[in-house]
Motif scaffolding. Structure first.
Motif, PDB file in Angstrom:
ATOM      1  N   ALA A  64     -11.926   0.841  -4.429  1.00  0.00           N
ATOM      2  CA  ALA A  64     -11.912   0.080  -3.117  1.00  0.00           C
ATOM      3  C   ALA A  64     -12.286  -1.175  -2.932  1.00  0.00           C
ATOM      4  O   ALA A  64     -11.637  -2.074  -2.306  1.00  0.00           O
ATOM      5  CB  ALA A  64     -12.623   0.971  -2.006  1.00  0.00           C
ATOM      6  N   THR A  65     -13.318  -1.659  -3.762  1.00  0.00           N
ATOM      7  CA  THR A  65     -13.898  -3.174  -3.711  1.00  0.00           C
ATOM      8  C   THR A  65     -13.006  -3.741  -4.364  1.00  0.00           C
ATOM      9  O   THR A  65     -12.714  -5.075  -3.994  1.00  0.00           O
ATOM     10  CB  THR A  65     -15.066  -3.069  -4.186  1.00  0.00           C
ATOM     11  OG1 THR A  65     -15.151  -2.334  -5.402  1.00  0.00           O
ATOM     12  CG2 THR A  65     -16.427  -2.819  -3.341  1.00  0.00           C
ATOM     13  N   GLU A 116      -9.671  -3.540  -4.603  1.00  0.00           N
ATOM     14  CA  GLU A 116      -8.313  -3.582  -3.839  1.00  0.00           C
ATOM     15  C   GLU A 116      -8.574  -4.575  -2.792  1.00  0.00           C
ATOM     16  O   GLU A 116      -7.697  -5.540  -2.388  1.00  0.00           O
ATOM     17  CB  GLU A 116      -7.897  -2.126  -3.307  1.00  0.00           C
ATOM     18  CG  GLU A 116      -7.365  -1.518  -4.092  1.00  0.00           C
ATOM     19  CD  GLU A 116      -5.959  -1.885  -5.053  1.00  0.00           C
ATOM     20  OE1 GLU A 116      -5.080  -2.547  -4.098  1.00  0.00           O
ATOM     21  OE2 GLU A 116      -5.620  -1.692  -6.161  1.00  0.00           O
ATOM     22  N   TYR A 146     -15.526   9.577  -0.140  1.00  0.00           N
ATOM     23  CA  TYR A 146     -16.703   9.063  -0.876  1.00  0.00           C
ATOM     24  C   TYR A 146     -17.528  10.254  -1.082  1.00  0.00           C
ATOM     25  O   TYR A 146     -18.308  10.501  -1.826  1.00  0.00           O
ATOM     26  CB  TYR A 146     -17.407   8.171   0.079  1.00  0.00           C
ATOM     27  CG  TYR A 146     -16.884   6.535  -0.187  1.00  0.00           C
ATOM     28  CD1 TYR A 146     -17.051   5.689  -1.207  1.00  0.00           C
ATOM     29  CD2 TYR A 146     -15.936   6.219   0.930  1.00  0.00           C
ATOM     30  CE1 TYR A 146     -16.589   4.545  -1.098  1.00  0.00           C
ATOM     31  CE2 TYR A 146     -15.121   5.065   1.110  1.00  0.00           C
ATOM     32  CZ  TYR A 146     -15.391   4.101  -0.294  1.00  0.00           C
ATOM     33  OH  TYR A 146     -15.016   2.891   0.090  1.00  0.00           O
ATOM     34  N   ASN A 199       0.947  -1.354  -0.096  1.00  0.00           N
ATOM     35  CA  ASN A 199       0.031  -0.018   0.119  1.00  0.00           C
ATOM     36  C   ASN A 199       0.857   1.096  -0.023  1.00  0.00           C
ATOM     37  O   ASN A 199       0.663   1.941   0.848  1.00  0.00           O
ATOM     38  CB  ASN A 199      -1.196  -0.041   1.257  1.00  0.00           C
ATOM     39  CG  ASN A 199      -2.000  -1.111   1.048  1.00  0.00           C
ATOM     40  OD1 ASN A 199      -2.443  -1.238  -0.118  1.00  0.00           O
ATOM     41  ND2 ASN A 199      -2.575  -1.641   1.940  1.00  0.00           N
ATOM     42  N   LEU A 236      -8.467   3.382  -2.245  1.00  0.00           N
ATOM     43  CA  LEU A 236      -8.568   2.444  -1.300  1.00  0.00           C
ATOM     44  C   LEU A 236      -9.863   2.805  -0.568  1.00  0.00           C
ATOM     45  O   LEU A 236     -10.760   3.560  -0.750  1.00  0.00           O
ATOM     46  CB  LEU A 236      -7.551   2.529  -0.589  1.00  0.00           C
ATOM     47  CG  LEU A 236      -6.167   2.394  -1.042  1.00  0.00           C
ATOM     48  CD1 LEU A 236      -5.016   2.508  -0.192  1.00  0.00           C
ATOM     49  CD2 LEU A 236      -5.884   1.043  -1.583  1.00  0.00           C
ATOM     50  N   ALA A 237     -10.005   1.898   0.518  1.00  0.00           N
ATOM     51  CA  ALA A 237     -11.402   1.994   1.186  1.00  0.00           C
ATOM     52  C   ALA A 237     -11.657   3.185   1.973  1.00  0.00           C
ATOM     53  O   ALA A 237     -12.592   3.641   2.391  1.00  0.00           O
ATOM     54  CB  ALA A 237     -11.560   0.720   2.140  1.00  0.00           C
ATOM     55  N   ASN A 238     -10.370   4.092   2.432  1.00  0.00           N
ATOM     56  CA  ASN A 238     -10.353   5.214   2.968  1.00  0.00           C
ATOM     57  C   ASN A 238     -10.571   6.313   2.019  1.00  0.00           C
ATOM     58  O   ASN A 238     -10.103   7.598   2.420  1.00  0.00           O
ATOM     59  CB  ASN A 238      -9.038   5.248   3.867  1.00  0.00           C
ATOM     60  CG  ASN A 238      -7.761   5.471   2.830  1.00  0.00           C
ATOM     61  OD1 ASN A 238      -7.849   5.423   1.768  1.00  0.00           O
ATOM     62  ND2 ASN A 238      -6.503   5.750   3.414  1.00  0.00           N
ATOM     63  N   THR A 239     -11.051   6.136   0.719  1.00  0.00           N
ATOM     64  CA  THR A 239     -11.271   7.120  -0.101  1.00  0.00           C
ATOM     65  C   THR A 239     -12.222   8.175   0.330  1.00  0.00           C
ATOM     66  O   THR A 239     -13.004   7.833   1.177  1.00  0.00           O
ATOM     67  CB  THR A 239     -11.756   6.718  -1.701  1.00  0.00           C
ATOM     68  OG1 THR A 239     -11.721   7.643  -2.636  1.00  0.00           O
ATOM     69  CG2 THR A 239     -12.965   6.353  -1.651  1.00  0.00           C
ATOM     70  N   ALA A 297     -16.332  -1.770   2.212  1.00  0.00           N
ATOM     71  CA  ALA A 297     -16.043  -0.948   0.948  1.00  0.00           C
ATOM     72  C   ALA A 297     -17.633  -0.876   0.187  1.00  0.00           C
ATOM     73  O   ALA A 297     -18.018  -0.115  -0.323  1.00  0.00           O
ATOM     74  CB  ALA A 297     -14.991  -1.385   0.005  1.00  0.00           C
TER      75      ALA A 297
END
Length: 422
Positions: A316-317, A319, A293, A113, A288-291, A332
């Protein structure tokens, strides 16, 4: 009518035993996706043409209605466009991951990452230590490393050949890396003014091996090793090509006068560039999931006020699937549903002009396989006044009985934009 596609990269999956033999989409029960499916129409879509790999560069281009046999040139040229590198006629551009190798195997395709700021330091070092000597020896600028985003970067070879066989690192987790090195295609053609395929493969493999020597000695990786963390210790080139020739979406679909693309991924931005879409950058969008949104949702809402077509891509999904992280994939999916789709849906309801919403992945990335697979994906289309079918939930199984049936490639875009059946 305006149109927005919301794409959860790699969101589709397979039934998982620990979830009671249902998929992450079925387990997550995404409220807004299910509501849109219940009040709209659904189906499944084949996103990868026969003979092509199930990569995001293929699937997203096909979803937008392009014939891959006419326009496909790999990820490299698309990502070059995204980062502002205008390819010349004799350029060969190829995606250049920075990955993690350990005990002779590919551990992760993303360098642990890797963050963009750290990657930029590594790429600039590689350009100085690898490209500069080659260019001096050749008497021209033969090789160039260009920083992209996070672990995704670009390698340009002047006069390189695209007729090589590369292995995407995300398709080979925990496999020995040496057998996966670049090879020339069998019976590769010799193109005037370009290196042979064999010469190109040899050059790329030399760069891979030399990068491993240089990256192992870099302070960034020494610090990572001291902390027992994954190192960004090798480049891995794949999916290269020449400058593509694509019509814009406006040329293909007269209903679209202007459009925008929102994504943290260079590849998607590059597709958008060649499709004639303006690229909207969102602060905090990471892939990533911390994007961010909420930022993406607001950018999409603002774009719909001025543009006819908006393409919102969330990585995110995918990754999470590549990392084999089920909990993260479920999270995600929930974030995509509640933090992106919900505000867009609510804003669309307040707009003066009707907006059609489509939701789909580009391909499945099953968490238990950690790779892309070439299987049909579920999709939904909703707008005010659409005649709903009998589908009650948005997932891989429910959409099989959707009224659109099984579509192929550009059929989705024709239906979505024109509002007509094939």
């Amino acid at each position: 009518m305006k149109h927005i596609i919301i794409l959860g990269d790699g969101m589709a999956d397979h039934p998982i035993k620990s979830l009671g033999n249902i998929t992450p989409l079925q387990h997550a029960r995404p409220k807004y996706m299910n509501m849109l499916a219940r009040n709209g129409r659904c189906g499944r879509l084949i996103t990868v043409p026969e003979g092509f790999p199930p990569g995001s560069e293929v699937a997203n281009t096909a979803i937008l209605g392009y014939d891959l046999n006419k326009v496909y040139e790999g990820r490299g040229p698309l990502e070059a466009a995204s980062i502002g590198y205008e390819m010349e006629a004799d350029d060969f551009a190829i995606r250049c991951n920075i990955i993690t190798l350990q005990d002779g195997k590919i551990i992760t395709h993303n360098g642990g990452n890797l963050e963009t700021a750290d990657a930029d330091v590594l790429i600039k070092m590689l350009n100085k230590e690898l490209a500069a000597p080659i260019n001096a020896e050749q008497g021209c600028e033969r090789v160039k490393f260009i920083t992209g985003i996070q672990y995704r970067h670009l390698l340009v070879i002047k006069g390189g050949s695209k007729h090589i066989v590369c292995n995407p690192p995300h398709d080979h987790p925990n496999e020995q890396w040496e057998p996966l090195l670049v090879k020339a295609e069998q019976n590769a053609p010799n193109e005037p003014g370009r290196m042979t395929a064999e010469q190109t493969a040899t050059l790329l493999n030399t760069l891979i091996l030399r990068s491993q020597e240089l990256l192992a000695k870099h302070p960034y990786n020494i610090a990572k090793a001291n902390h027992g963390e994954r190192q960004a210790n090798s480049i891995w080139p794949w999916s290269g090509g020449y400058r593509p020739s694509m019509q814009t979406l406006m040329q293909q679909y007269p209903q679209i006068k202007t459009g925008a693309v929102i994504s943290a991924v260079d590849l998607i931005r590059g597709i958008g560039h060649y499709a004639g879409l303006r690229i909207i950058e969102v602060e905090g969008a990471t892939g990533l999931a911390n994007t961010n949104y909420e930022g993406k949702a607001q950018a999409a809402i603002e774009a719909l006020k001025t543009d006819d077509f908006v393409f919102v891509h969330v990585e995110a999904t995918d990754e999470a699937g590549h990392d084999g992280d089920l909990d993260l994939k479920l999270k995600a999916i929930d974030y995509l549903d509640t933090r992106l789709i919900k505000p867009i849906y609510e804003a669309v309801g307040e707009m003066n002009e009707p907006v059609a919403i489509a939701v789909l992945p580009d391909h499945p990335t099953p968490v238990e396989m950690r790779i892309h697979v070439n299987e049909p994906v579920p999709f939904l289309i909703w707008h005010q006044g659409i005649k709903a079918d009998d589908v009650q939930n948005y997932d891989e199984e429910a959409c099989v009985s959707g009224s659109y049936g099984l579509l192929r490639l550009n059929e989705f875009m024709i239906i979505f934009i024109n509002g007509t059946a094939i």
